[in-house]
Design a protein around this motif. Structure first.
Motif, PDB file in Angstrom:
ATOM      1  N   ARG B 158       0.791  -1.234   0.000  1.00  0.00           N
ATOM      2  CA  ARG B 158       0.000   0.000   0.000  1.00  0.00           C
ATOM      3  C   ARG B 158       0.819   1.277   0.000  1.00  0.00           C
ATOM      4  N   VAL B 159       2.073   1.192   0.391  1.00  0.00           N
ATOM      5  CA  VAL B 159       2.904   2.397   0.304  1.00  0.00           C
ATOM      6  C   VAL B 159       3.936   2.274  -0.816  1.00  0.00           C
ATOM      7  N   LEU B 197      -2.166   8.587  -8.444  1.00  0.00           N
ATOM      8  CA  LEU B 197      -2.054   8.430  -7.005  1.00  0.00           C
ATOM      9  C   LEU B 197      -2.855   9.492  -6.260  1.00  0.00           C
ATOM     10  N   ILE B 198      -3.244  10.545  -6.969  1.00  0.00           N
ATOM     11  CA  ILE B 198      -4.152  11.550  -6.417  1.00  0.00           C
ATOM     12  C   ILE B 198      -5.536  11.405  -7.057  1.00  0.00           C
ATOM     13  N   ARG B 205      -2.978   7.554  -2.671  1.00  0.00           N
ATOM     14  CA  ARG B 205      -2.882   6.094  -2.764  1.00  0.00           C
ATOM     15  C   ARG B 205      -1.868   5.770  -3.846  1.00  0.00           C
ATOM     16  N   ILE B 206      -0.632   5.513  -3.431  1.00  0.00           N
ATOM     17  CA  ILE B 206       0.466   5.342  -4.370  1.00  0.00           C
ATOM     18  C   ILE B 206       0.208   4.231  -5.402  1.00  0.00           C
ATOM     19  N   PRO B 207      -0.373   3.084  -4.993  1.00  0.00           N
ATOM     20  CA  PRO B 207      -0.579   2.040  -5.998  1.00  0.00           C
ATOM     21  C   PRO B 207      -1.422   2.509  -7.190  1.00  0.00           C
ATOM     22  N   GLU B 208      -2.273   3.507  -6.981  1.00  0.00           N
ATOM     23  CA  GLU B 208      -3.112   3.980  -8.086  1.00  0.00           C
ATOM     24  C   GLU B 208      -2.305   4.723  -9.148  1.00  0.00           C
ATOM     25  N   LEU B 292      -5.194  20.537  -1.793  1.00  0.00           N
ATOM     26  CA  LEU B 292      -5.697  19.218  -1.375  1.00  0.00           C
ATOM     27  C   LEU B 292      -5.157  18.817  -0.010  1.00  0.00           C
ATOM     28  N   LEU B 293      -4.342  19.669   0.578  1.00  0.00           N
ATOM     29  CA  LEU B 293      -3.763  19.322   1.881  1.00  0.00           C
ATOM     30  C   LEU B 293      -4.879  19.201   2.915  1.00  0.00           C
ATOM     31  N   GLY B 294      -4.667  18.277   3.839  1.00  0.00           N
ATOM     32  CA  GLY B 294      -5.689  18.040   4.852  1.00  0.00           C
ATOM     33  C   GLY B 294      -6.541  16.835   4.479  1.00  0.00           C
ATOM     34  N   ILE B 295      -6.552  16.489   3.201  1.00  0.00           N
ATOM     35  CA  ILE B 295      -7.304  15.319   2.752  1.00  0.00           C
ATOM     36  C   ILE B 295      -6.354  14.305   2.116  1.00  0.00           C
ATOM     37  N   TYR B 296      -5.412  14.799   1.349  1.00  0.00           N
ATOM     38  CA  TYR B 296      -4.413  13.939   0.705  1.00  0.00           C
ATOM     39  C   TYR B 296      -3.112  14.000   1.506  1.00  0.00           C
ATOM     40  N   ALA B 297      -2.594  12.825   1.843  1.00  0.00           N
ATOM     41  CA  ALA B 297      -1.431  12.749   2.728  1.00  0.00           C
ATOM     42  C   ALA B 297      -0.138  13.100   2.000  1.00  0.00           C
TER      43      ALA B 297
END
Lengths: 402, 391
Positions: B158-159, B197-198, B205-208, B292-297
């Protein structure tokens, strides 16, 4: 050494098994905020579960999120179907009761944007109102209370002289709301939802949540919400074809929210009994009406049911300390809808042990929320402060056990 | 020449020089050791590589029963994977290997690997094609018959995006160190991750954003791994994958800020006192648009750590090569290192039976707790049974 390793592993399994926890444990009935009302038909339950999934569904940009938005799913604001926390509160803004500042992005601030779009900012000279997401359970029961029962408690000119008026927010539903939808109809209808009762139907509340909070278009609102503060066409940053949400999914969520049961109150104890008496005696119950009754309804689970919500669903002037000074529909900048108190028992459970109360989440405990009451509630508030310590504890115990 | 390609080119020149100086050195006892245990050139079927091309593969079946917060979440059978391997020794200098994966009963078909190696020396080979990138050891060596647990480590999938394959070109090689030790390296220029990934998810989600058969932004990423092994059975590795993931230029115009994704991973394996220990951990740093900060890590991290003990080798007389293994794995995954929620912690207990080294029956119990972005906990338990075998 190796034997010890294996023994440790197996004893760990045994320990878990001993706790009856090997397959995880379900919370007891009435301990969650996302249970269906009792007595649903299998069809109603199936649609409920479909809506449940959709409520938790988080939108990605390719599936419709944005171009400008606040969050990605219903559940990411309404934690566990309960309330939110200050980090995901919404800001509403406008210039006046009649000017929602549409030309500069009102009446809601979208502070998130997809790459290629620009988030909105608050421009000078607007009136703002910060709104903590309220719980969504029990809203179907609220919608099923006959308008006449709610209006019967209104006393806009305080004719009984108790210092408490209570006004209805009569609002014209959005044009897309079908006339036969609960809360729909031609001309002004009774507002029941949101912090100033400025919304008349769950359908409108939820369709606008998709459109405004998440940037997700639907058959009812098929055109993207854009940021008028910039010259670039905001829609060009959007990645999904409109309408982004199938009507079936929208309907399922409305149905789901409508059929969410309020959690059961805690056990009755002598102390809570005393608290309940005091709650009535010092005047809390004048606004926080303990029980109302639903009328006839096509959904049996909503028909002729008691609604233990602890609210009159009317607007009250709550004094300077709570005023946002931004009118919303017929609600003034000092008025708020009486917040239902049901489910307060579980408030910490879905917010990682924290509690956020009042319209903006600024109170950290029930006691603090009461002490911040003013205006029409000043008398009740003062009476609360003047109670003996034991009585205060009893009243708090009662409220916190709802 | 972009920054990345300049680094790669310099690297090649440097390594080429080093390799020629090493060619004369005496090869040591570790000559037969694979580059990475279980990697493309360390599979059982390769023993059959007598003619020009050998074909092999593995299959994997799952039976899964999963519960979340006391509710049955999943009870299902899965035809999880059917993978085909091909290898060809075309000449003394040229070899080729490929892996074709049919996942979930062929719902997903992937060419995970298809690369040509030009073997100049032990210390230097050039590789080009679809490459299983050296981003942590698990990505290089993840075959189900090898993996001791039914599910792959959380942080790796997942990472780090396991399995990550992408077209690319680069070099690899082995340098002996001392009598039994060595250092191996792999370094490639690859297409890198993309904005999926975004855009493909509701959070980072890096795998995306992985597996791009074409470079979305026309700027390659760099990936490499260096591993040091003092002797057989012990290895320590470090990997890095870095480069821009978003489209920041189009038609020669600057249309966005360049945003990088950098993932680093350290991994180890050690046979110690009869227990096979292994693990890997690392962190991803993602440049996220400010809006997108606050929602996307911006930061994700985690590790896994496992120990397996083999026993019962002589227990079943009719199957002289059979043995059992038991062990545990700990997984820690943090999908947003800047907030307290959005994480998973789990422990997996495993009991395996191997009729031979190539086939495994796995019994797993997994117990864990996931936390959402509010940090609300949710408990889960999985009972898993799986079979995997090389063929």
């Amino acid at each position: 050494m190796t034997v010890r390793f294996v023994l440790t592993a197996f004893s760990a399994v045994l320990m878990l098994a001993a706790c009856g926890e090997i397959g995880t444990e379900a919370p007891a009935d009435g301990e969650t905020l996302d249970a269906p009302l009792p007595g649903l038909t299998p069809e109603e339950l199936a649609a409920f579960l479909k809506g449940d999934e959709q409520f938790g569904f988080a939108f990605s940009p390719v599936l419709g999120l944005g171009p400008i938005f606040n969050n990605v799913s219903c559940a990411s604001c309404h934690s566990g179907d309960g309330r939110g926390r200050p980090e995901n509160a919404l800001t509403r803004f406008s210039r006046s009761a009649t000017d929602p500042a549409l030309d500069i992005g009102g009446p809601q601030l979208q502070d998130k944007a997809l790459p290629g779009a620009t988030p909105e900012t608050l421009l000078a000279g607007v009136l703002t109102s910060l709104r903590l997401p309220p719980p969504v359970f029990g809203t179907g029961l609220i919608g099923a209370i006959p308008a006449a029962s709610i209006l019967a408690n209104a006393d806009p000119n305080d004719q009984d002289g108790d210092g408490i008026s209570g006004r209805a927010n009569m609002v014209v539903p959005a044009a897309f709301v079908p006339l036969d939808e609960p809360g729909g109809g031609s001309g002004p209808q009774l507002g029941r939802f949101s912090r100033k009762a400025q919304v008349t139907s769950l359908l409108q509340q939820i369709t606008e949540a998709y459109h405004q909070d998440m940037g997700v278009t639907s058959d009812f609102l098929p055109v993207e919400n854009v940021n008028p503060q910039v010259g670039t066409p905001t829609e060009t940053a959007d990645l999904a074809v409109d309408p982004e949400l199938p009507l079936a999914d929208l309907r399922a969520v409305v149905h789901y929210v409508r059929l969410l049961a309020p959690p059961a109150p805690g056990q009755d104890t002598p102390q809570r009994q005393l608290g309940e008496d005091l709650f009535a005696q010092i005047g809390c119950a004048r606004c926080h009406i303990p029980v109302m009754q639903t009328g006839s309804n096509i959904i049996q689970a909503l028909a002729f049911k008691p609604v233990p919500l602890y609210s009159d669903l009317l607007l009250h002037d709550m004094g300077d300390a709570l005023a946002d000074n931004r009118p919303d529909g017929q609600a003034t900048g000092r008025e708020w809808k009486t917040t239902p108190l049901w489910g307060l028992r579980l408030i910490r459970q879905f917010l990682n042990g924290q509690a956020f109360l009042l319209h903006d989440g600024s109170a950290g405990s029930v006691e603090e929320a009461i002490i911040r009451h003013g205006g029409e509630a000043q008398v009740a508030r003062d009476a609360f402060v003047n109670l003996s310590a034991d009585d205060r504890a009893a009243l708090l115990d009662f409220v916190e056990s709802r | 020449m972009s920054g990345v390609s300049r680094i790669v080119a310099t690297g090649f020149v440097f390594l080429g020089g080093w390799a020629t100086t090493l060619q004369s050195q005496e090869d040591t006892t570790e000559v037969d050791r694979p580059m990475v245990r279980g990697d493309m050139y360390d599979k059982p079927y390769l023993a059959q590589l007598a003619g020009r091309t050998a074909v092999g593969g593995y299959v994997e079946f799952h039976a899964r029963y999963a519960r979340v917060d006391g509710v049955k979440e999943e009870f299902t059978f899965l035809a999880k994977r059917f993978n085909l391997f091909f290898a060809s020794q075309i000449s003394d200098f040229i070899r080729f290997a490929a892996e074709l994966e049919f996942e979930d009963a062929a719902e997903e078909i992937n060419l995970e690997f298809a690369a040509v190696d030009f073997l100049i020396a032990r210390a230097l080979a050039f590789r080009a094609g679809v490459i299983l990138v050296p981003l942590g050891k698990f990505n290089l060596s993840h075959d189900s018959p090898l993996n001791e647990f039914t599910d792959r480590p959380l942080v790796s999938t997942r990472v780090f995006g396991v399995t990550v394959w992408e077209p690319g070109i680069g070099a690899l090689g082995i340098f002996p160190v001392g009598s039994a030790g060595r250092i191996t390296y792999q370094i490639y220029a690859v297409n890198g991750f993309d904005d999926g990934l975004i855009t493909e998810s509701d959070g980072t989600r890096i795998p995306e954003g992985r597996r791009n058969f074409e470079d979305n932004n026309n700027s390659p990423s760099l990936v490499g791994r260096v591993a040091w092994s003092p002797r057989i059975g012990i290895e320590l590795g470090a990997s890095l994958h870095t480069g821009p993931y978003n489209v920041f230029q189009q038609d020669g115009q600057e249309i966005d800020q360049k945003r990088n994704l950098t993932i680093w991973v350290v991994d180890f394996e050690a046979d110690f006192r009869g227990i096979r220990w292994e693990g890997e951990g690392g962190q991803a740093n993602i440049d996220v648009p400010a809006s997108l900060l606050g929602i996307y890590a911006e930061r994700q991290q985690g590790f896994y750590f496992q120990g397996m003990w083999d026993f019962g080798r002589q227990w079943i007389r009719t199957m002289p090569k059979s043995f059992f293994s038991a062990g545990a794995r700990v997984d820690v995954l943090d999908l947003d290192a800047d907030i307290s929620g959005d994480n998973v912690k789990q422990i997996s207990l495993g009991f395996n039976f191997r009729p031979t080294g190539e086939t495994v029956f796995k019994f797993n119990y997994v117990r864990g707790r996931a936390r959402d972005r509010f940090n609300n906990p949710s408990d889960f338990a999985d009972f898993l049974f799986s079979v995997a075998t090389y063929f």
